[in-house]
Scaffold this motif. Sequence first.
Motif, PDB file in Angstrom:
ATOM      1  N   UNK A 120       0.765  -1.238   0.000  1.00 60.36           N
ATOM      2  CA  UNK A 120       0.000   0.000   0.000  1.00 60.36           C
ATOM      3  C   UNK A 120       0.794   1.285   0.000  1.00 60.36           C
ATOM      4  N   UNK A 121       2.100   1.205  -0.224  1.00 59.68           N
ATOM      5  CA  UNK A 121       2.898   2.434  -0.209  1.00 59.68           C
ATOM      6  C   UNK A 121       4.235   2.227  -0.911  1.00 59.68           C
ATOM      7  N   UNK A 122       4.847   3.346  -1.270  1.00 61.80           N
ATOM      8  CA  UNK A 122       6.221   3.380  -1.775  1.00 61.80           C
ATOM      9  C   UNK A 122       6.827   4.701  -1.333  1.00 61.80           C
ATOM     10  N   UNK A 123       8.116   4.826  -1.507  1.00 57.18           N
ATOM     11  CA  UNK A 123       8.777   6.078  -1.150  1.00 57.18           C
ATOM     12  C   UNK A 123       8.598   7.098  -2.271  1.00 57.18           C
ATOM     13  N   UNK A 124       8.125   8.278  -1.880  1.00 60.01           N
ATOM     14  CA  UNK A 124       7.950   9.378  -2.821  1.00 60.01           C
ATOM     15  C   UNK A 124       8.690  10.596  -2.304  1.00 60.01           C
ATOM     16  N   UNK A 125       8.917  11.545  -3.188  1.00 57.77           N
ATOM     17  CA  UNK A 125       9.682  12.731  -2.827  1.00 57.77           C
ATOM     18  C   UNK A 125       8.826  13.757  -2.106  1.00 57.77           C
ATOM     19  N   UNK A 126       9.283  14.194  -0.944  1.00 61.64           N
ATOM     20  CA  UNK A 126       8.695  15.337  -0.258  1.00 61.64           C
ATOM     21  C   UNK A 126       9.566  16.541  -0.594  1.00 61.64           C
ATOM     22  N   UNK A 127       9.045  17.402  -1.473  1.00 61.49           N
ATOM     23  CA  UNK A 127       9.843  18.516  -1.964  1.00 61.49           C
ATOM     24  C   UNK A 127      10.248  19.479  -0.852  1.00 61.49           C
ATOM     25  N   UNK A 128       9.435  19.580   0.173  1.00 62.36           N
ATOM     26  CA  UNK A 128       9.755  20.514   1.257  1.00 62.36           C
ATOM     27  C   UNK A 128      10.946  20.045   2.080  1.00 62.36           C
ATOM     28  N   UNK A 139       2.641   3.887  -6.245  1.00 61.80           N
ATOM     29  CA  UNK A 139       3.136   2.643  -6.847  1.00 61.80           C
ATOM     30  C   UNK A 139       3.577   2.962  -8.273  1.00 61.80           C
ATOM     31  N   UNK A 140       3.891   1.949  -9.062  1.00 65.61           N
ATOM     32  CA  UNK A 140       4.439   2.194 -10.398  1.00 65.61           C
ATOM     33  C   UNK A 140       3.477   2.997 -11.276  1.00 65.61           C
ATOM     34  N   UNK A 141       2.180   2.835 -11.087  1.00 69.07           N
ATOM     35  CA  UNK A 141       1.202   3.565 -11.890  1.00 69.07           C
ATOM     36  C   UNK A 141       0.845   4.921 -11.335  1.00 69.07           C
ATOM     37  N   UNK A 142       1.369   5.254 -10.169  1.00 63.74           N
ATOM     38  CA  UNK A 142       1.107   6.545  -9.525  1.00 63.74           C
ATOM     39  C   UNK A 142       2.344   6.958  -8.726  1.00 63.74           C
ATOM     40  N   UNK A 143       3.392   7.394  -9.413  1.00 62.05           N
ATOM     41  CA  UNK A 143       4.667   7.660  -8.747  1.00 62.05           C
ATOM     42  C   UNK A 143       4.745   8.994  -8.007  1.00 62.05           C
ATOM     43  N   UNK A 144       3.709   9.824  -8.170  1.00 66.69           N
ATOM     44  CA  UNK A 144       3.746  11.138  -7.526  1.00 66.69           C
ATOM     45  C   UNK A 144       4.063  12.256  -8.495  1.00 66.69           C
ATOM     46  N   UNK A 152      10.596   5.605 -18.063  1.00 71.80           N
ATOM     47  CA  UNK A 152      11.043   4.407 -17.351  1.00 71.80           C
ATOM     48  C   UNK A 152      10.145   4.129 -16.153  1.00 71.80           C
ATOM     49  N   UNK A 153       9.785   2.885 -15.951  1.00 73.53           N
ATOM     50  CA  UNK A 153       8.950   2.532 -14.813  1.00 73.53           C
ATOM     51  C   UNK A 153       9.745   2.729 -13.522  1.00 73.53           C
ATOM     52  N   UNK A 154       9.084   3.242 -12.477  1.00 75.54           N
ATOM     53  CA  UNK A 154       9.713   3.447 -11.173  1.00 75.54           C
ATOM     54  C   UNK A 154       8.827   2.829 -10.089  1.00 75.54           C
ATOM     55  N   UNK A 155       9.291   2.937  -8.861  1.00 78.70           N
ATOM     56  CA  UNK A 155       8.582   2.329  -7.732  1.00 78.70           C
ATOM     57  C   UNK A 155       8.465   0.816  -7.883  1.00 78.70           C
ATOM     58  N   UNK A 156       9.461   0.221  -8.523  1.00 81.22           N
ATOM     59  CA  UNK A 156       9.523  -1.229  -8.654  1.00 81.22           C
ATOM     60  C   UNK A 156      10.674  -1.751  -7.800  1.00 81.22           C
ATOM     61  N   UNK A 157      10.420  -2.791  -7.062  1.00 78.21           N
ATOM     62  CA  UNK A 157      11.437  -3.398  -6.214  1.00 78.21           C
ATOM     63  C   UNK A 157      12.299  -4.363  -7.028  1.00 78.21           C
ATOM     64  N   UNK A 158      13.358  -4.865  -6.398  1.00 79.49           N
ATOM     65  CA  UNK A 158      14.173  -5.910  -7.025  1.00 79.49           C
ATOM     66  C   UNK A 158      13.305  -7.135  -7.277  1.00 79.49           C
ATOM     67  N   UNK A 159      12.438  -7.452  -6.336  1.00 77.84           N
ATOM     68  CA  UNK A 159      11.516  -8.583  -6.515  1.00 77.84           C
ATOM     69  C   UNK A 159      10.644  -8.390  -7.748  1.00 77.84           C
ATOM     70  N   UNK A 160      10.136  -7.178  -7.938  1.00 79.13           N
ATOM     71  CA  UNK A 160       9.289  -6.875  -9.089  1.00 79.13           C
ATOM     72  C   UNK A 160      10.068  -7.012 -10.396  1.00 79.13           C
ATOM     73  N   UNK A 161      11.306  -6.506 -10.400  1.00 80.30           N
ATOM     74  CA  UNK A 161      12.142  -6.591 -11.599  1.00 80.30           C
ATOM     75  C   UNK A 161      12.426  -8.048 -11.954  1.00 80.30           C
TER      76      UNK A 161
END
Length: 326
Positions: A120-128, A139-144, A152-161
């Motif tokens: 239910x979560x991934x690491x995203x950038x907090x600009x502040x 997640x990969x379909x909603x990276x922020x 390039x797809x992001x928010x993918x783990x080594x397991x996902x790759x």
Amino acid sequence: MRVNFLNCLAAVALSFGAILVSLVPIYSLLRASWVGITAWTDPTSRMEFVWVEGGCFQMGQTEADRCLLHGPSDKYYRDELPRHEVCVDSFWMGKYEVTVGQFRQFVKATGYKTDAEKEGWAYALNARSEELEESNGTFWGNPGFSQVDTHPVVNVSWNDAKAYAKWISSQGNGSFRLPTEAEWEYAARAGTTILCFSWDDPDKACSYANILDQKAESVLQKCSRWHYSCFDGYIYTAPVGKFKPNRFGLYDILGNVWEWCENVYDKDAYGKYFMKNPSVNSDESKRVYRGGSWYDDLRNVRFAIRLGYEPAYRDCRLGFRLLRIW
């Protein structure tokens, strides 16, 4: 007697067939080398690959290079020492990082759920805060930030790759995996021994890679004395292939997104490596990732940079590219 003869003939045929199948990987590599084939496209994903002729190179960095980055007394980047000779066999390398569209095809075909989706979560950038923070629903379909299928797809783990590589291998067009970090660095360097594409003139970096440029530094409010004083045209990820390739014809090998590698991360790996096709196996659980990203400055967008995270780790800077064994 006739039944025994037919059974014997069938056994011989099966054995011969098994021998032919076992020779396919070898034939594929030799054919590319002999005939001069340098490009191949996977018919399932339309992923493009380039032929990387094997060879030897100096892996890692020198103490002098490390001192340029942080000074002689600093603890950082010591896992890139010592520089040492490594030799790798030939291989096919993804011309680009795996894209959102290619990963979407995999998800639709299999119903696969990434680690980010399952938890239910991934690491995203907090600009502040300029920090990566846990972000619910990311997640990969909603990276922020906005992406299209050519990014390039992001928010993918080594397991996902690894799951993606397993799926594409099952389609019958070859065997695929992540590159080892030795293969990755050999392909990234493409014959050079410098720190990065543009160490002699950092302001030229924006023609080679999507990095923390002057505009991104301003918009993201990341105060870094190491940011590049040029403009690459993108704040977050860029569509693959928008910048200059390296000498092997690989795009975005530095910058855009960090790339997962096959092997375990060990800070002392270079003291354990064999010279030929090295890959460390140890009790460490972290996996290597390489190359820097759109959010990284001069210190991290380098050939020798090596970091490690747990296999389920994912964030908005991290993706992957594939290697085809045969």
